[in-house]
Write a protein that holds these residues in place. Sequence first.
Motif, PDB file in Angstrom:
ATOM      1  N   TRP A 174       0.840  -1.198   0.000  1.00  0.00           N
ATOM      2  CA  TRP A 174       0.000   0.000   0.000  1.00  0.00           C
ATOM      3  C   TRP A 174       0.876   1.250   0.000  1.00  0.00           C
ATOM      4  N   GLU A 175       1.914   1.273   0.838  1.00  0.00           N
ATOM      5  CA  GLU A 175       2.831   2.419   0.887  1.00  0.00           C
ATOM      6  C   GLU A 175       3.579   2.589  -0.431  1.00  0.00           C
ATOM      7  N   GLU A 176       3.948   1.477  -1.051  1.00  0.00           N
ATOM      8  CA  GLU A 176       4.706   1.513  -2.302  1.00  0.00           C
ATOM      9  C   GLU A 176       3.884   2.088  -3.453  1.00  0.00           C
ATOM     10  N   THR A 177       2.571   1.899  -3.391  1.00  0.00           N
ATOM     11  CA  THR A 177       1.738   2.232  -4.547  1.00  0.00           C
ATOM     12  C   THR A 177       0.763   3.385  -4.336  1.00  0.00           C
ATOM     13  N   ARG A 178       0.609   3.884  -3.133  1.00  0.00           N
ATOM     14  CA  ARG A 178      -0.505   4.796  -2.872  1.00  0.00           C
ATOM     15  C   ARG A 178      -0.403   6.128  -3.612  1.00  0.00           C
ATOM     16  N   PHE A 179       0.810   6.542  -4.016  1.00  0.00           N
ATOM     17  CA  PHE A 179       0.957   7.783  -4.777  1.00  0.00           C
ATOM     18  C   PHE A 179       1.151   7.519  -6.274  1.00  0.00           C
ATOM     19  N   LEU A 180       0.919   6.288  -6.682  1.00  0.00           N
ATOM     20  CA  LEU A 180       1.197   5.883  -8.054  1.00  0.00           C
ATOM     21  C   LEU A 180       0.116   6.324  -9.032  1.00  0.00           C
ATOM     22  N   TRP A 181      -1.112   6.305  -8.580  1.00  0.00           N
ATOM     23  CA  TRP A 181      -2.253   6.393  -9.491  1.00  0.00           C
ATOM     24  C   TRP A 181      -2.472   7.800 -10.042  1.00  0.00           C
ATOM     25  N   ASP A 182      -2.708   7.880 -11.348  1.00  0.00           N
ATOM     26  CA  ASP A 182      -2.991   9.165 -12.001  1.00  0.00           C
ATOM     27  C   ASP A 182      -4.432   9.595 -11.753  1.00  0.00           C
ATOM     28  N   PRO A 183      -4.696  10.904 -11.796  1.00  0.00           N
ATOM     29  CA  PRO A 183      -6.090  11.356 -11.701  1.00  0.00           C
ATOM     30  C   PRO A 183      -6.938  10.702 -12.791  1.00  0.00           C
ATOM     31  N   MET A 184      -8.145  10.317 -12.427  1.00  0.00           N
ATOM     32  CA  MET A 184      -9.014   9.596 -13.351  1.00  0.00           C
ATOM     33  C   MET A 184     -10.044  10.564 -13.942  1.00  0.00           C
ATOM     34  N   PRO A 185      -9.922  10.917 -15.229  1.00  0.00           N
ATOM     35  CA  PRO A 185     -10.775  11.955 -15.829  1.00  0.00           C
ATOM     36  C   PRO A 185     -12.126  11.416 -16.299  1.00  0.00           C
ATOM     37  N   ILE A 186     -12.989  11.087 -15.356  1.00  0.00           N
ATOM     38  CA  ILE A 186     -14.322  10.585 -15.721  1.00  0.00           C
ATOM     39  C   ILE A 186     -15.076  11.698 -16.440  1.00  0.00           C
ATOM     40  N   ALA A 187     -15.578  11.386 -17.645  1.00  0.00           N
ATOM     41  CA  ALA A 187     -16.086  12.433 -18.525  1.00  0.00           C
ATOM     42  C   ALA A 187     -17.593  12.425 -18.694  1.00  0.00           C
ATOM     43  N   GLY A 188     -18.332  11.897 -17.715  1.00  0.00           N
ATOM     44  CA  GLY A 188     -19.777  11.885 -17.843  1.00  0.00           C
ATOM     45  C   GLY A 188     -20.428  11.198 -16.657  1.00  0.00           C
ATOM     46  N   PRO A 189     -21.745  10.993 -16.709  1.00  0.00           N
ATOM     47  CA  PRO A 189     -22.452  10.326 -15.606  1.00  0.00           C
ATOM     48  C   PRO A 189     -21.858   8.938 -15.371  1.00  0.00           C
ATOM     49  N   ALA A 259      -0.254  -9.533  -1.621  1.00  0.00           N
ATOM     50  CA  ALA A 259       0.327  -8.466  -2.446  1.00  0.00           C
ATOM     51  C   ALA A 259      -0.712  -7.914  -3.412  1.00  0.00           C
ATOM     52  N   GLY A 260      -1.440  -8.804  -4.080  1.00  0.00           N
ATOM     53  CA  GLY A 260      -2.452  -8.347  -5.022  1.00  0.00           C
ATOM     54  C   GLY A 260      -3.568  -7.581  -4.344  1.00  0.00           C
ATOM     55  N   ALA A 261      -4.016  -8.069  -3.194  1.00  0.00           N
ATOM     56  CA  ALA A 261      -5.113  -7.410  -2.481  1.00  0.00           C
ATOM     57  C   ALA A 261      -4.711  -6.018  -2.007  1.00  0.00           C
ATOM     58  N   GLU A 262      -3.454  -5.846  -1.592  1.00  0.00           N
ATOM     59  CA  GLU A 262      -3.019  -4.522  -1.131  1.00  0.00           C
ATOM     60  C   GLU A 262      -2.878  -3.543  -2.295  1.00  0.00           C
ATOM     61  N   ILE A 263      -2.631  -4.038  -3.510  1.00  0.00           N
ATOM     62  CA  ILE A 263      -2.696  -3.155  -4.685  1.00  0.00           C
ATOM     63  C   ILE A 263      -4.130  -2.666  -4.864  1.00  0.00           C
ATOM     64  N   VAL A 264      -5.077  -3.565  -4.676  1.00  0.00           N
ATOM     65  CA  VAL A 264      -6.491  -3.198  -4.816  1.00  0.00           C
ATOM     66  C   VAL A 264      -6.882  -2.151  -3.781  1.00  0.00           C
ATOM     67  N   THR A 265      -6.499  -2.342  -2.516  1.00  0.00           N
ATOM     68  CA  THR A 265      -6.885  -1.364  -1.488  1.00  0.00           C
ATOM     69  C   THR A 265      -6.199  -0.025  -1.716  1.00  0.00           C
ATOM     70  N   SER A 266      -4.974  -0.032  -2.208  1.00  0.00           N
ATOM     71  CA  SER A 266      -4.290   1.220  -2.539  1.00  0.00           C
ATOM     72  C   SER A 266      -5.067   1.974  -3.617  1.00  0.00           C
ATOM     73  N   PHE A 267      -5.482   1.268  -4.645  1.00  0.00           N
ATOM     74  CA  PHE A 267      -6.276   1.868  -5.720  1.00  0.00           C
ATOM     75  C   PHE A 267      -7.586   2.429  -5.177  1.00  0.00           C
ATOM     76  N   MET A 268      -8.273   1.650  -4.356  1.00  0.00           N
ATOM     77  CA  MET A 268      -9.564   2.094  -3.841  1.00  0.00           C
ATOM     78  C   MET A 268      -9.419   3.325  -2.952  1.00  0.00           C
ATOM     79  N   ASP A 269      -8.360   3.379  -2.167  1.00  0.00           N
ATOM     80  CA  ASP A 269      -8.143   4.541  -1.308  1.00  0.00           C
ATOM     81  C   ASP A 269      -7.789   5.785  -2.118  1.00  0.00           C
ATOM     82  N   ALA A 270      -7.025   5.597  -3.184  1.00  0.00           N
ATOM     83  CA  ALA A 270      -6.619   6.736  -4.011  1.00  0.00           C
ATOM     84  C   ALA A 270      -7.822   7.434  -4.633  1.00  0.00           C
TER      85      ALA A 270
END
Length: 297
Positions: A174-189, A259-270
Amino acid sequence: MKAAIIDLGSNSFRLLLGTYIDGQWHNEPKRLWTTRLGKRDANGYLTEEAIQKGLDALRDIKEAVQAYGAEKVSGLATSAVREAPNGEDFMKDAVKVCPMEGRILTGEEEAYYGFRGAVGDYLGDEKHYALIDVGGGSTELALGDIHEVYWRRSYPVGAVRLQAIAEEGPQAVWEETRFLWDPMPIAGPFGEYIGIGGTITTLAAIHLKLNAYNPMKVQGHRLTREAIEGMVMELRYMTAEERSHVPGLPAGRADIIVAGAEIVTSFMDAYDIGYLVVSDRDGMEGMQAELVANKHV
């Protein structure tokens, strides 16, 4: 028309056999061979052991494809092959062992096919959907609607790749990946966040306590952030023997699931996501959709 889709992944090789009749696919259950191709050596090369496991799996796959009578065979290689200096050499050998139209996908292509396969059935409502695909060697994100997949990203983090980091202690991934994710430009409903890949479908199977994997039960299952964290906390402190008795957790994924599950939680928190909708349908069905679109069936 009978077709075979082969996914040459970083943790496992998978096979999808299907027949296209009257405008729809009639598929056999997916089959899986654990190869750990993504466990490369210190210089990034595919190891001889992994190569042999991969080629052995392809020999089995060739027999299954021939027995099914597939007329079209597509092989899609992902991060382990595309990143390894000897990845192209492996693909040359792979095609000799199991005749197929072999392709080494870019991360963006991987995200695209994942989106088409997993999210296609949802798009009739004209909403926008997001996809996360946690693999063995990489994680892909995608955004799209009924008209297009308009944003795709691939990140060099996966359950096999980050296994050693996960073993360093709680939240290390989680610490390794939590700042990894780019802003997600959702463009509609917006509709839903859809999760695919072996990590996420395995978490669903564990949550459902499935003694035998059932794609019909996994498809559409909701995994909350709290539920995933609860599974991580239990699994992290289990021995290998204890994990072998967890319903829904196959032996080929037991050592990398945290390891895989903590990637998922990092993504969800971001992105402040409360839950994911799980899809058993993924890039393999996305390739089937492309075969139809390109009139190969």
